[in-house]
Each structure stands twice: as C-alpha cells, then as structure tokens.
Design an enzyme around this catalytic site. Structure first.
Site, PDB file in Angstrom:
ATOM      1  CD  GLU A 167      -2.916  -0.941   1.963  1.00  0.00           C
ATOM      2  OE1 GLU A 167      -3.871  -2.288   1.678  1.00  0.00           O
ATOM      3  OE2 GLU A 167      -2.316   0.265   3.276  1.00  0.00           O
ATOM      4  CD  GLU A 356      -3.446  -6.179   4.125  1.00  0.00           C
ATOM      5  OE1 GLU A 356      -4.295  -4.978   4.479  1.00  0.00           O
ATOM      6  OE2 GLU A 356      -2.602  -5.736   3.844  1.00  0.00           O
TER       7      GLU A 356
END
Length: 448
Positions: A167, A356
C-alpha cells in the site's frame, strides 16, 4: 453445480496475512531499533487510547504457536512482513539477530507445510532513516536497496512469493499528506515525493530479484477502492474521477503505463512543482508490473464535490448500511466491479492476488467462543464476487484473508479487531473465531 455452490480452481491460493509492527511486539528486543511507528505512537492524540506496538500480539515470542495454529486451521499460504529496523538498526549495520528471527520463523513455516509470501515494506521505516528525511529523500531508496538485497541474499531460495511494498498510498499519502499515519506530516509536496520514492523501491526490488536469479514470484500490493459519484451531476462525477485518480490511478498508472495520470498532474499543480522529483530513468524503473498484482480491498467510496480549500475538493458521502466496525460499507458488488476494472485498465491478464480482504467487527468472547457471523458473512459475500470474476475469465489466482490475528490497527490502536483469531491482549491467549473455523472448512472443500 447447484446454484449455491462456489468452487474455486484447483490451484487457487488460500492464505492469511499479517504485518510486522501490527503483531510482533518485542520492539526493543533482538537488536531492533525504533521505527517511525514507535515514534508516532508517542505523539499525544495520534493513536486511539495512546496504544502502541511495544507488545501487540507478542508474535516475537509466540511465532511457533501462531504458525502451528495456521496449520491447524488449514492455511496453505502465509503473507508476513519483515521489520526493516530489525535488519538495519542503524546506518551501515546489518543485525544478525534480526535475520535469525525471520530464519526461525521460516523454519516453522516450512515445518508446518505453509508457503511464505514475504513483504519487504509494510510501513515500519527505521526511525534513523526518517531522521535523515525519510521517504522524501532519494537516499532512502539506497537504504532500501541495501536492506532488500540482504533479505534476498539470506532468504532468496526459501521465498516463493515476494511482495515489494504494501500500500504505497497509505505509506505516502497518510504518512506525509494527511498526517494520520507515521511519520505524521501534513505536506502534500512531501507526500507525492514520498510516493514516487516508494514506487521506485518496488522497481529496485524487482531488479534485485532478477539480478540474483531468484525463482520466486514478485509483485507489489496496492490498496484500491471502487469509487462511485454521489449523483449524476457533472461536478460529482468529476469529483469521483479525482478521488479515483488520488487513490487508484496515481499508483497503478506508473506501474503499468510508466507515467502519472495527466489529469491529476494538472489538478495538483504547484504541489508537484513540475514533477521535479522525477529524474531520468525513474519511470522506467517503476514500470515493472512483475509477476502478479496484489490488491487490498475493503470498501467503496461514494463521492461528491465540495468548494472547500482541500486538495481534492471532494467529500465522502455517508456510508450506506450495513457497515463494519470501521464504519466502512459492506459492498461486495463494488469488489467485483473493481476487479473487472483493474483487469481491463491495468493488469490485462497479469495474475491478481487478493493480499488483504476482511472486516473489523465488534466481537464478543462468550463461553470461550466468538460467533462472528458478520465477519463470516463479509468474507463469504466477497468470495462470491471473486468467484464471479473468475467464472467470467478474470485472472484471480488467490485470496489472503486479513487478518490472521486481532492486532494493532494503526491509528485505531487496539480498538478495532480484524482477526479471524481473537487475541486476549492481557493473557495473549489465541482463540479461533467462528469465521476461522468456517474458513478452514471452506479451504478443505476449495469452495462453499
């Protein structure tokens, strides 16, 4: 096949994910020095409850138990991250004790028959590097290269899957732009500079992987969201496009197209100072999609235009019910739309892994059990979206549930629980939730 049967491909990867600062604890053990998150947690008001990761799930001392529990729950893949400050506690120092911790962790993973995915960077930048300017400085790229090279030399043949960066949006935009995450700066110029340098580190790791002749697969993980306009008004549609540019395209386009989106370059204007942080060769370095694209997905956003002085001049419309404990709307249809869009606009046949996906819920431990039906429902509905995408030819190859353990949830401290395994933070007792038991059955059948 009955209408309610969702069977996944035989080679589909089932896994679970964690990250170093969120679970390890042992922050002053084994030669580790502080990360930017250790420092950030000491700033009053930055983390709910004044919480920090000093102990967290104490995985540093419980890793054998945790890996055995993964095995008992039937997991085949485990995604974890290495704590950079354990490996490079100071400039020019490589810490053997830190390397040994991960060596022993990998021993346990292999003994349990699990396949590891190693994330090189999941936000815990060494504080000594931040003291030199952190991600705003190009020197940090060289520090990362040293660190990544050490990890690859030590563990290269033991790692099947490499995740370069987790991220980059959060590490740069939330860390240097909004100040919600470490190091807590509020400077958009710094944020975009940091984003560029972090993306370059993905390229650096990709090159090292090639140069060292490693056989494992390598890729980056982006957090992406489906963005809807709050209305058909032109200004709301334009606002939604800006939000998409901000969170999705600013990171995906350099990876796949070798350039930043022109509409956002124009919108950001003076904050970018003519993209003066981009030097010759940078975009070619970044433009390495790798062997797979990791996607972290939780919710969608519904956006309308504002006339305020904020960077994007947009605001999030109130999420529709149902929502998770984070207040995030549960909207699996948007997950399907996002996957379809990613394949069409970016990955174009490159394998996608969901690195995720999961939900924070208000779990209650009753008579030694946690009936987290909300989390179970969230996961099941999102897996249906995955299945639909695959059935239509989408190149989705795996799903890692977030998270294995309840853990330190960044600025939310310990107030939010994402785990499929409950943690009693006072006793460190682990209790699999109903969702974990369902996931075990589902993996055994390769569907539901």
């Amino acid at each position: 096949m009955s209408e309610n049967t969702f069977i996944f491909p035989a080679t589909f990867m089932w896994g679970t994910s964690t990250s170093s600062y969120q679970i390890e604890g042992g922050t002053d053990e084994g030669g580790r020095t502080p990360s930017i998150w250790d420092t950030f947690c000491q700033i009053p008001g930055k983390v709910i409850g004044g919480d920090c990761g000093d102990v967290a799930c104490d995985h540093f001392h419980h890793f054998k138990e945790d890996v055995q529990l993964m095995k008992q729950l039937g997991f085949l893949h485990y995604r974890f991250s290495v704590a950079w400050p354990r490996i490079m506690p100071a400039a020019g120092i490589i810490n053997e004790e830190g390397l040994l911790f991960y060596e022993h962790l990998l021993d346990e993973i292999e003994l349990a028959g699990l396949i590891p995915m190693l994330t090189l960077y999941h936000w815990d930048l060494p504080q000594w590097i931040e003291d030199e300017g952190g991600w705003t400085q190009r020197e940090t790229i060289q520090h990362f290269k040293t660190y990544a090279s050490v990890i690859m030399d030590r563990f290269g043949e033991r790692i099947n899957w490499w995740n370069t960066i987790n991220e980059p949006y959060c590490a740069s935009i939330l860390g240097y732009g909004t100040g919600e995450h470490a190091p807590g700066h509020e400077n958009w110029r710094e944020a975009f500079t940091a984003a560029h340098h972090i993306l370059m580190c993905h390229g650096i790791a990709s090159n090292l992987h090639k140069e060292k002749g490693l056989t494992g697969k390598i890729g980056i993980t982006l957090n992406m969201e489906h963005v809807d306009a709050a209305s058909e008004r032109p200004e709301d549609v334009a606002a939604a496009i800006r939000r998409d540019g901000f969170i999705n395209r600013w990171f995906a386009e350099p990876l796949f197209n070798g350039k930043y989106p022109e509409d956002m370059v124009e919108w950001y204007g003076t904050y970018l100072n003519g993209l003066d942080f981009v030097q010759p060769g940078d975009m070619e370095l970044i433009q390495q999609p790798g062997d797979f694209l990791g996607i972290n997905y939780y919710t969608r956003s519904i956006i309308r235009s504002t006339n305020d002085a904020s960077l994007l001049q947009v605001e999030q419309v109130h999420m529709e019910e149902p929502v998770t404990d984070m207040g995030w709307e549960i909207h699996p249809e948007s997950f399907y739309k996002l996957l379809t869009r990613i394949e069409k606009d970016f990955s174009k046949g490159l394998p996608i892994l969901i690195t995720e996906n999961g939900a924070a819920m208000r779990d209650e431990l009753v008579n030694g059990q946690i009936e987290d039906t909300g989390r179970h429902g969230y996961i099941e509905e999102h897996l249906k979206a995955c299945h639909r995408f695959i059935e239509e030819g989408g190149q989705l190859k795996g799903y890692f549930v977030w998270s294995f353990l309840d853990n330190f949830e960044w600025a939310w401290g310990y107030s939010k629980r994402f785990g499929i395994v409950h943690i009693n933070y006072e006793t460190q007792e682990r209790t699999p939730k109903q969702s974990a038991l369902w996931f075990k059955q589902m993996m055994a059948k390769n569907g539901f």
